[in-house]
Design a protein around this motif. Sequence first.
Motif, short mmCIF file in Angstrom:
data_model
loop_
_atom_site.label_atom_id
_atom_site.label_comp_id
_atom_site.label_asym_id
_atom_site.label_seq_id
_atom_site.Cartn_x
_atom_site.Cartn_y
_atom_site.Cartn_z
N SER A 7 0.82 -1.21 0.00
CA SER A 7 0.00 0.00 0.00
C SER A 7 0.86 1.27 0.00
CB SER A 7 -0.93 0.00 1.21
OG SER A 7 -1.79 -1.12 1.19
N TRP B 71 1.57 4.18 -2.96
CA TRP B 71 1.46 5.62 -2.72
C TRP B 71 2.76 6.33 -3.05
CZ3 TRP B 71 3.60 8.18 1.87
CH2 TRP B 71 3.30 9.55 1.90
N ARG C 272 1.11 6.94 -6.98
CA ARG C 272 0.19 8.07 -6.83
C ARG C 272 0.37 8.76 -5.48
NH1 ARG C 272 -3.68 8.72 -10.75
NH2 ARG C 272 -3.74 10.79 -9.79
N ASP D 156 -0.53 11.51 -4.74
CA ASP D 156 -1.67 12.40 -4.52
C ASP D 156 -2.93 11.65 -4.11
OD1 ASP D 156 -1.71 11.15 -7.02
OD2 ASP D 156 -3.00 12.70 -7.89
N LYS D 157 -2.88 10.31 -4.01
CA LYS D 157 -4.06 9.52 -3.66
C LYS D 157 -3.74 8.57 -2.51
CE LYS D 157 -6.57 9.75 -8.03
NZ LYS D 157 -7.35 8.99 -9.02
N PHE D 158 -3.58 9.15 -1.33
CA PHE D 158 -3.20 8.35 -0.17
C PHE D 158 -4.31 7.38 0.23
CE2 PHE D 158 -2.80 7.75 4.46
CZ PHE D 158 -1.54 7.21 4.51
N ARG D 159 -5.55 7.79 0.12
CA ARG D 159 -6.65 6.90 0.52
C ARG D 159 -6.82 5.72 -0.43
NH1 ARG D 159 -11.64 10.97 2.34
NH2 ARG D 159 -10.52 12.01 4.07
N ASP D 160 -6.66 5.95 -1.70
CA ASP D 160 -6.92 4.89 -2.68
C ASP D 160 -5.89 3.77 -2.64
OD1 ASP D 160 -9.09 6.32 -3.49
OD2 ASP D 160 -8.12 7.24 -5.23
N VAL D 161 -4.67 4.05 -2.17
CA VAL D 161 -3.63 3.01 -2.21
C VAL D 161 -3.91 1.89 -1.22
CG1 VAL D 161 -1.89 4.66 -2.97
CG2 VAL D 161 -2.18 4.23 -0.52
N LEU E 143 -4.94 1.77 -9.65
CA LEU E 143 -4.69 3.22 -9.64
C LEU E 143 -4.59 3.74 -11.07
CD1 LEU E 143 -2.04 3.47 -6.79
CD2 LEU E 143 -4.50 3.86 -6.63
N GLU E 144 -5.30 4.78 -11.35
CA GLU E 144 -5.26 5.36 -12.68
C GLU E 144 -4.21 6.48 -12.73
OE1 GLU E 144 -6.82 4.09 -15.11
OE2 GLU E 144 -8.09 2.72 -13.99
#
Length: 337
Positions: A315, A319, A323, A325-330, A336-337
């Motif tokens: 995870s 990050w 990404r 810029d996308k801490f929650r999505d990892v 991840l796009e």
Amino acid sequence: MTNRKLWQLLWRHYRTLLLVAGVLIILAGIKEGFSAVHDPKLYLVDFMNQQTFAIPSGGNLRVLVTIVVSFVLGLVLFLSDNFTNFDQYLFSLPVTRRWIYRRKVGLLVGTLTLSYVLMEGSYLLIIHRILMAKHIQINWTASLYESLESIAIILTLSLLAATFGLWVGHVMASALAGFIFSCSLVFAYNGLINIVAGVTGSKYHQVDVLNQLNGDHWSGLVTIAIICLGLSAFLYWLNQWAFEKLSLENSRDFFRFPQLRMAVLVFAIVYLIVAISCSQFGLGILGMITDHYREQMPLPAGTVMTVAVAYLTWSLGRWFLYRPDKFRDVWTFKRLE
């Protein structure tokens, strides 16, 4: 551009950094020398019957300062150019990147080697009267072996730090990743030895060859030197390849080589599993949680810890590498796009 002009250019740009690093190392030797003179019983070992031994190591200040300065110098020497745009200027010169890289490494190695020699010389000069007064004789052969061993380790550490300074463009990310990796090497080795001992059915001390080496003897020194030389050569070649392929567009990214992100992520997962779940570090964590310290990791606890380490590394690695810029999505399993 001639070799001499390139040397002069790099020296003018880095001289403040190099001089500060050298002065700090030398001052550590001077300070520890005066501390030994002020309190010889605390810093010097007084052997009976005038036995000879290597140069007294004194306290831990020289070792600590040399390690910290070597790591910081290797890191900053290749990281700072991202923020001063000096890389752009260097790459515009009529000289190959390989040539530039070799000169920068030459400044790094030369500064640390010369500073270490001057530090040891200053320390020995200051404590010379104390040694004479206590009839302590120095075994110069053993001292030479220890010094060569120390220099080999220091230079390897500086090249390791340079790797993080070159491959990671973000200041905090580079420093943090380099610090964690360097500090966890001992536990990674411990975990690897535990795995090898378990697979082969051998005892730990039978597989642990590094701790059996004695740097005071020629055979031990040669083995340590070969290991450090091999690691340094690998890091030197790896960073030279990276320096030649470096893209200025990624100069300040968390990871400057996007095409290698998956390989780095897989390596980080495997490395941290070995360094945490298979080592004494993992046993210490388990002991703090359960209030029961064991000599070996139980299989159920080891399995749970391995899964947890793999998930956290996966995870945070996504990050860090993909990404920021996308801490929650990892933390999810979606792509991840």
